[in-house]
Design a protein around this motif. Sequence first.
Motif, PDB file in Angstrom:
ATOM      1  N   ASP A  77       0.822  -1.217   0.000  1.00 19.64           N
ATOM      2  CA  ASP A  77       0.000   0.000   0.000  1.00 19.64           C
ATOM      3  C   ASP A  77       0.855   1.266   0.000  1.00 19.64           C
ATOM      4  N   LEU A  78       2.084   1.161  -0.482  1.00 21.22           N
ATOM      5  CA  LEU A  78       2.985   2.299  -0.582  1.00 21.22           C
ATOM      6  C   LEU A  78       2.313   3.421  -1.381  1.00 21.22           C
ATOM      7  N   VAL A  79       2.346   4.620  -0.836  1.00 20.04           N
ATOM      8  CA  VAL A  79       1.801   5.789  -1.530  1.00 20.04           C
ATOM      9  C   VAL A  79       2.867   6.306  -2.487  1.00 20.04           C
ATOM     10  N   VAL A  80       2.457   6.510  -3.745  1.00 21.34           N
ATOM     11  CA  VAL A  80       3.346   7.090  -4.754  1.00 21.34           C
ATOM     12  C   VAL A  80       2.646   8.336  -5.268  1.00 21.34           C
ATOM     13  N   ALA A  81       3.187   9.504  -4.915  1.00 15.82           N
ATOM     14  CA  ALA A  81       2.512  10.777  -5.152  1.00 15.82           C
ATOM     15  C   ALA A  81       3.197  11.584  -6.255  1.00 15.82           C
ATOM     16  N   MET A  82       2.365  12.073  -7.192  1.00 18.11           N
ATOM     17  CA  MET A  82       2.874  12.860  -8.303  1.00 18.11           C
ATOM     18  C   MET A  82       1.746  13.745  -8.813  1.00 18.11           C
ATOM     19  N   HIS A  83       2.080  14.900  -9.363  1.00 24.44           N
ATOM     20  CA  HIS A  83       1.064  15.765  -9.959  1.00 24.44           C
ATOM     21  C   HIS A  83       0.564  15.120 -11.252  1.00 24.44           C
ATOM     22  N   GLU A 108       3.113   2.419 -10.157  1.00 23.19           N
ATOM     23  CA  GLU A 108       2.306   3.488 -10.730  1.00 23.19           C
ATOM     24  C   GLU A 108       1.894   4.481  -9.649  1.00 23.19           C
ATOM     25  N   PRO A 109       2.000   5.774  -9.946  1.00 18.84           N
ATOM     26  CA  PRO A 109       1.532   6.760  -8.968  1.00 18.84           C
ATOM     27  C   PRO A 109       0.068   6.517  -8.606  1.00 18.84           C
ATOM     28  N   ASN A 110      -0.239   6.614  -7.311  1.00 14.33           N
ATOM     29  CA  ASN A 110      -1.599   6.337  -6.843  1.00 14.33           C
ATOM     30  C   ASN A 110      -2.182   7.478  -6.009  1.00 14.33           C
ATOM     31  N   LEU A 111      -1.465   8.612  -5.959  1.00 15.06           N
ATOM     32  CA  LEU A 111      -1.972   9.794  -5.277  1.00 15.06           C
ATOM     33  C   LEU A 111      -1.661  11.005  -6.146  1.00 15.06           C
ATOM     34  N   ASP A 112      -2.703  11.678  -6.605  1.00 14.30           N
ATOM     35  CA  ASP A 112      -2.539  12.892  -7.406  1.00 14.30           C
ATOM     36  C   ASP A 112      -2.303  14.079  -6.485  1.00 14.30           C
ATOM     37  N   LEU A 113      -1.222  14.788  -6.732  1.00 15.33           N
ATOM     38  CA  LEU A 113      -0.909  15.975  -5.943  1.00 15.33           C
ATOM     39  C   LEU A 113      -1.635  17.195  -6.505  1.00 15.33           C
TER      40      LEU A 113
END
Length: 148
Positions: A77-83, A108-113
């Motif tokens: 469940d690692l958070v990968v954050a990117m705009h 794959e990024p899973n949090l939209d900044l």
Amino acid sequence: MTLAVVNFTLGPAFTNAYLVADTEAQEAVVIDPAWDGETILTEAQRLGWKIRALWYTHAHFDHFGGAAVIAESCDPDLVVAMHPADRPLWEAKGGAAMFGMDMDPGPEPNLDLTHGQILTIGVHRFEVRCAPGHSLGHVIFYCAEQAT
């Protein structure tokens, strides 16, 4: 309540990467996991910090080249954050092919900044600030408590 920052200069582009942790909670994030993910991971393990997230300032290949190695040793469940404006660049592996490189971009990024969004490491708060220019989705992470 201590915030610690370990700075690395890694890879062929001498890219800065940061391991940032709440030392009491033993929780950490990696900002721009450049290239030698093993180096960052080894330091986190040595310090007893659990990496909870990867935060990307932008999606050029030299800023996430070590993400795959780091993610292999983290919780699923690692958070990968990117705009999201940098998603197409990430999907193109950050332009690595233009430099004759092939790379694994990692999870794959899973949090939209978004501008003004608050991210946390333990009790420490970071404000996402959009700073397009270097890339369409370039951001910075501002920690008011650390401002001098």
